[in-house]
Design a protein around this motif. Sequence first.
Motif, PDB file in Angstrom:
ATOM      1  N   ALA A 146      40.127  44.863  39.634  1.00  0.00           N
ATOM      2  CA  ALA A 146      40.084  43.643  38.825  1.00  0.00           C
ATOM      3  C   ALA A 146      41.444  43.364  38.200  1.00  0.00           C
ATOM      4  N   PHE A 147      42.111  44.402  37.703  1.00  0.00           N
ATOM      5  CA  PHE A 147      43.445  44.221  37.125  1.00  0.00           C
ATOM      6  C   PHE A 147      44.436  43.701  38.174  1.00  0.00           C
ATOM      7  N   LEU A 148      44.337  44.189  39.399  1.00  0.00           N
ATOM      8  CA  LEU A 148      45.231  43.727  40.462  1.00  0.00           C
ATOM      9  C   LEU A 148      44.974  42.262  40.804  1.00  0.00           C
ATOM     10  N   VAL A 149      43.710  41.866  40.820  1.00  0.00           N
ATOM     11  CA  VAL A 149      43.381  40.460  41.073  1.00  0.00           C
ATOM     12  C   VAL A 149      43.893  39.592  39.927  1.00  0.00           C
ATOM     13  N   VAL A 150      43.783  40.087  38.690  1.00  0.00           N
ATOM     14  CA  VAL A 150      44.315  39.354  37.535  1.00  0.00           C
ATOM     15  C   VAL A 150      45.818  39.131  37.707  1.00  0.00           C
ATOM     16  N   ILE A 151      46.530  40.143  38.134  1.00  0.00           N
ATOM     17  CA  ILE A 151      47.972  40.011  38.360  1.00  0.00           C
ATOM     18  C   ILE A 151      48.245  38.956  39.430  1.00  0.00           C
ATOM     19  N   GLY A 152      47.434  38.970  40.491  1.00  0.00           N
ATOM     20  CA  GLY A 152      47.594  37.957  41.539  1.00  0.00           C
ATOM     21  C   GLY A 152      47.362  36.554  41.018  1.00  0.00           C
ATOM     22  N   PHE A 153      46.317  36.378  40.212  1.00  0.00           N
ATOM     23  CA  PHE A 153      46.054  35.062  39.626  1.00  0.00           C
ATOM     24  C   PHE A 153      47.204  34.632  38.704  1.00  0.00           C
ATOM     25  N   ALA A 154      47.695  35.553  37.917  1.00  0.00           N
ATOM     26  CA  ALA A 154      48.775  35.209  36.990  1.00  0.00           C
ATOM     27  C   ALA A 154      50.057  34.851  37.743  1.00  0.00           C
ATOM     28  N   LEU A 155      50.359  35.578  38.797  1.00  0.00           N
ATOM     29  CA  LEU A 155      51.569  35.285  39.571  1.00  0.00           C
ATOM     30  C   LEU A 155      51.483  33.947  40.291  1.00  0.00           C
ATOM     31  N   THR A 156      50.276  33.514  40.613  1.00  0.00           N
ATOM     32  CA  THR A 156      50.099  32.216  41.282  1.00  0.00           C
ATOM     33  C   THR A 156      49.760  31.108  40.287  1.00  0.00           C
ATOM     34  N   GLU A 157      49.958  31.402  39.008  1.00  0.00           N
ATOM     35  CA  GLU A 157      49.787  30.450  37.912  1.00  0.00           C
ATOM     36  C   GLU A 157      48.371  29.887  37.785  1.00  0.00           C
ATOM     37  N   HIS A 158      47.380  30.717  38.047  1.00  0.00           N
ATOM     38  CA  HIS A 158      45.984  30.380  37.782  1.00  0.00           C
ATOM     39  C   HIS A 158      45.582  31.072  36.479  1.00  0.00           C
ATOM     40  N   TRP A 159      46.058  30.520  35.363  1.00  0.00           N
ATOM     41  CA  TRP A 159      45.949  31.182  34.071  1.00  0.00           C
ATOM     42  C   TRP A 159      44.520  31.302  33.581  1.00  0.00           C
TER      43      TRP A 159
END
Length: 110
Positions: free
Chosen positions: A37-50
């Motif tokens: 889940a933390f890795l997916v959060v990082i992916g969302f944050a890097l793609t600007e899906h805040w």
Amino acid sequence: MGSSYIPGIDNPHDVSLSPSAVPRVIQRVFMALLIGAFLVVIGFALTEHWRRATFLLGCALMWLSVIRVTCDSRILGVLAVRSRKFDAPFTLLVGGSMVFLAMSVDPLGS
């Protein structure tokens, strides 16, 4: 103690607690889900899906609350900060607040 025992690494707040009834394999699966889940959060944050990142991070913190109650401190490692009585409600409150904020903010581009 098993061969993986490292002196001084036990959480001093949890020394008097009995071992978890949940098998170690399941505890490790719980931790793997949290890390995923933390890795997916990082992916969302890097793609600007805040909003998605905030929502999922809040859900992950609420999941951490569940595994803090059910898993041994040795499995959680550095995520077992204080006692279970403090960590579980704290992560549940912070995670729930993040989920609430993510759900209550209007999307900008709808």
